[in-house]
Structure formats: C-alpha cells, structure tokens
Design a protein around this motif. Structure first.
Motif, PDB file in Angstrom:
ATOM      1  N   GLY A   1       0.847  -1.102   0.042  1.00  0.00           N
ATOM      2  CA  GLY A   1       0.001  -0.067   0.069  1.00  0.00           C
ATOM      3  C   GLY A   1       0.832   1.167   0.002  1.00  0.00           C
ATOM      4  N   ALA A   2       2.017   1.201   0.135  1.00  0.00           N
ATOM      5  CA  ALA A   2       2.889   2.495   0.380  1.00  0.00           C
ATOM      6  C   ALA A   2       2.796   3.344  -1.023  1.00  0.00           C
ATOM      7  N   GLY A   3       2.533   4.444  -0.826  1.00  0.00           N
ATOM      8  CA  GLY A   3       2.285   5.282  -2.010  1.00  0.00           C
ATOM      9  C   GLY A   3       3.021   6.521  -2.183  1.00  0.00           C
ATOM     10  N   LYS A   4       3.774   6.857  -0.817  1.00  0.00           N
ATOM     11  CA  LYS A   4       4.683   7.823  -0.678  1.00  0.00           C
ATOM     12  C   LYS A   4       5.645   7.539   0.551  1.00  0.00           C
ATOM     13  N   LYS A   5       6.453   8.344   0.648  1.00  0.00           N
ATOM     14  CA  LYS A   5       7.562   8.349   1.760  1.00  0.00           C
ATOM     15  C   LYS A   5       7.023   8.413   3.284  1.00  0.00           C
ATOM     16  N   GLU A   6       5.877   9.355   3.121  1.00  0.00           N
ATOM     17  CA  GLU A   6       5.332   9.704   4.666  1.00  0.00           C
ATOM     18  C   GLU A   6       4.500   8.472   4.819  1.00  0.00           C
ATOM     19  N   ASP A   7       3.745   7.502   3.943  1.00  0.00           N
ATOM     20  CA  ASP A   7       3.416   6.180   4.600  1.00  0.00           C
ATOM     21  C   ASP A   7       4.144   5.359   5.225  1.00  0.00           C
ATOM     22  N   VAL A   8       5.501   5.369   5.014  1.00  0.00           N
ATOM     23  CA  VAL A   8       6.474   4.544   5.542  1.00  0.00           C
ATOM     24  C   VAL A   8       6.588   5.032   7.058  1.00  0.00           C
ATOM     25  N   GLU A   9       6.559   6.523   7.153  1.00  0.00           N
ATOM     26  CA  GLU A   9       6.952   7.103   8.505  1.00  0.00           C
ATOM     27  C   GLU A   9       5.745   6.588   9.386  1.00  0.00           C
ATOM     28  N   LEU A  10       4.472   6.683   8.763  1.00  0.00           N
ATOM     29  CA  LEU A  10       3.120   6.483   9.354  1.00  0.00           C
ATOM     30  C   LEU A  10       3.165   5.244  10.178  1.00  0.00           C
ATOM     31  N   VAL A  11       3.196   4.112   9.050  1.00  0.00           N
ATOM     32  CA  VAL A  11       3.267   2.948   9.533  1.00  0.00           C
ATOM     33  C   VAL A  11       4.349   2.455  10.826  1.00  0.00           C
ATOM     34  N   ILE A  12       5.451   3.030  10.668  1.00  0.00           N
ATOM     35  CA  ILE A  12       6.408   3.017  11.699  1.00  0.00           C
ATOM     36  C   ILE A  12       6.013   3.470  13.112  1.00  0.00           C
ATOM     37  N   LYS A  13       5.494   4.764  12.856  1.00  0.00           N
ATOM     38  CA  LYS A  13       5.247   5.612  14.326  1.00  0.00           C
ATOM     39  C   LYS A  13       3.835   5.014  14.691  1.00  0.00           C
ATOM     40  N   ASP A  14       3.043   5.168  13.798  1.00  0.00           N
ATOM     41  CA  ASP A  14       1.511   4.968  14.540  1.00  0.00           C
ATOM     42  C   ASP A  14       0.988   3.615  14.485  1.00  0.00           C
ATOM     43  N   SER A  15       1.641   2.653  13.676  1.00  0.00           N
ATOM     44  CA  SER A  15       1.189   1.227  13.920  1.00  0.00           C
ATOM     45  C   SER A  15       2.305   0.263  14.315  1.00  0.00           C
ATOM     46  N   ALA A  16       3.504   0.794  14.828  1.00  0.00           N
ATOM     47  CA  ALA A  16       4.498  -0.060  15.395  1.00  0.00           C
ATOM     48  C   ALA A  16       4.967  -1.201  14.591  1.00  0.00           C
ATOM     49  N   ALA A  17       5.078  -0.874  13.250  1.00  0.00           N
ATOM     50  CA  ALA A  17       5.810  -1.716  12.618  1.00  0.00           C
ATOM     51  C   ALA A  17       7.408  -1.843  12.944  1.00  0.00           C
ATOM     52  N   ASP A  18       7.852  -2.767  12.716  1.00  0.00           N
ATOM     53  CA  ASP A  18       9.471  -2.795  12.850  1.00  0.00           C
ATOM     54  C   ASP A  18       9.980  -2.577  11.704  1.00  0.00           C
TER      55      ASP A  18
ATOM     56  N   LYS B   1      16.250   9.689   4.528  1.00  0.00           N
ATOM     57  CA  LYS B   1      16.420  10.745   4.861  1.00  0.00           C
ATOM     58  C   LYS B   1      15.187  11.585   5.407  1.00  0.00           C
ATOM     59  N   HIS B   2      14.017  11.009   4.864  1.00  0.00           N
ATOM     60  CA  HIS B   2      12.504  11.570   5.492  1.00  0.00           C
ATOM     61  C   HIS B   2      12.437  11.011   6.896  1.00  0.00           C
ATOM     62  N   LEU B   3      12.770   9.540   6.804  1.00  0.00           N
ATOM     63  CA  LEU B   3      12.599   8.818   8.318  1.00  0.00           C
ATOM     64  C   LEU B   3      13.361   9.729   9.447  1.00  0.00           C
ATOM     65  N   ILE B   4      14.593   9.777   9.035  1.00  0.00           N
ATOM     66  CA  ILE B   4      15.815  10.273  10.027  1.00  0.00           C
ATOM     67  C   ILE B   4      15.261  11.760  10.320  1.00  0.00           C
TER      68      ILE B   4
ATOM     69  N   GLY C   1      12.754  11.624  12.983  1.00  0.00           N
ATOM     70  CA  GLY C   1      12.878  11.109  14.418  1.00  0.00           C
ATOM     71  C   GLY C   1      12.848   9.401  14.303  1.00  0.00           C
ATOM     72  N   ILE C   2      13.042   8.911  13.260  1.00  0.00           N
ATOM     73  CA  ILE C   2      13.052   7.401  13.115  1.00  0.00           C
ATOM     74  C   ILE C   2      14.379   7.132  12.726  1.00  0.00           C
ATOM     75  N   SER C   3      15.001   6.403  13.265  1.00  0.00           N
ATOM     76  CA  SER C   3      16.511   5.881  12.934  1.00  0.00           C
ATOM     77  C   SER C   3      16.503   4.746  12.184  1.00  0.00           C
ATOM     78  N   CYS C   4      17.395   4.905  11.275  1.00  0.00           N
ATOM     79  CA  CYS C   4      17.720   3.961  10.126  1.00  0.00           C
ATOM     80  C   CYS C   4      18.964   3.980   9.659  1.00  0.00           C
ATOM     81  N   ARG C   5      19.787   3.100   9.059  1.00  0.00           N
ATOM     82  CA  ARG C   5      20.798   3.073   8.474  1.00  0.00           C
ATOM     83  C   ARG C   5      20.731   3.812   7.316  1.00  0.00           C
ATOM     84  N   ILE C   6      21.726   4.836   7.111  1.00  0.00           N
ATOM     85  CA  ILE C   6      21.771   5.718   5.707  1.00  0.00           C
ATOM     86  C   ILE C   6      22.856   5.216   4.686  1.00  0.00           C
TER      87      ILE C   6
END
Length: 168
Positions: free
Chosen positions: A90-107, A157-160, A163-168
């Motif tokens: 379902g991801a359509g934009k980078k903000e969707d990735v942020e939301l599923v991690i922050k709001d839905s607790a996806a790892d 870059k958007h996630l970082i 406030g979401i840590s990830c390897r760059i």
C-alpha cells in the motif's frame, strides 16, 4: 521444526490478509485467492508460538494501490505478538512509511511500487519481450497516479528527519 533446527531468527512467516465486511481480518494464500479459514490475529499468535522470528504482513486490499498501508491491521498484529512485524502493501509515498512505523508500530517495511513504478510506467512501451516479466499485469494497472515514487535514500532521509533511526 525449522525454528528448532535453524533458530527462530531464520524463520519469517508471510501473512496475506483481507479485511472482511464485518471488520475481521482473514488469512489467505496464493496472493489473496485462497482463504485459509484462519483469523489473521490467531494465525499471527500461532506462528509466533511455533517459533517464527518475524512476520511480514501484506494487506491484499492495499497492495499496489498507493493508498497507504492498512495501519489498523499492522497495529493489531504488532500489539498481539512480541516478534518483529514487517508491513507490506500500500505505500504510495515516503510519509506512508513514516506513519506505519510511528502509528502502527511496524518494525520494518517492505516496499516495491513506490521504488519502481515510475520507471516501469515510462518504459512499458519498450517491454514487448516475454523476457520482461509480467508486462500484461503492468499494462492493466488502473494507473500509477496514487504513487509518489521515490528512492531508498529519500525515504531514509525523510525517516531520519522525523526522528526514526535507520541506517543511511
């Protein structure tokens, strides 16, 4: 048996989920064609008990739409198991990735369409060879309008920056 022999960290279970009209999520196989007779939450708990180390949950309803993940589904599974949950579909934009991690607790997330459909849409006319894969499926897509294609570097870059840590 595989978890006992090779360790739980090597066992990743893919769950394909479809939301029924009453709001329950049901587990399917074969890309959402074959109903298993099992409720998704019950199956997620059972595969954890059997030794799975991770679950990839695919919303068949959202997959390929670019409308965003099924945040409710991912959150429900994340809350009922203690193993990592990977959101897919379902991801359509980078903000969707942020939301599923922050709001839905996806790892983690599994992505495809937002990373390559722009290229495919621009080059599909050159894909006449049967060696090019399932071009008939790609030609039949409703549209690529819901997809705001991006790159892995842009997503990271958007996630970082949010406030979401990830390897760059």
């Amino acid at each position: 048996e595989a978890a006992q022999r090779f360790g739980s960290s090597t066992i990743v279970v893919a769950i394909e989920a479809i939301k029924e009209s009453r709001g329950n999520y049901l587990a399917y196989t074969d890309n959402g064609r074959e109903y298993t007779g099992i409720n998704v939450l019950n199956w997620a708990k059972q595969v954890e008990e059997l030794g799975a180390g991770e679950i990839v949950v695919t919303s068949v309803d959202k997959e390929g739409t670019g409308e965003g993940f099924d945040y409710e589904l991912v959150k429900m599974i994340s809350e009922c198991v203690s193993i990592p949950v990977i959101a897919h579909g379902g991801a359509g934009k980078k903000e969707d990735v942020e939301l599923v991690i922050k709001d839905s607790a996806a790892d983690a997330v599994a992505l495809s369409s937002i990373l390559h459909y722009e290229y495919i849409a621009n080059h599909i006319t050159n894909a006449h060879s049967t060696n090019e894969g399932n071009t008939e499926f790609l030609k039949s897509k409703r549209s690529f309008n819901n997809l705001n294609t991006t790159t892995l570097i842009e997503i990271k870059k958007h996630l970082i920056s949010n406030g979401i840590s990830c390897r760059i």
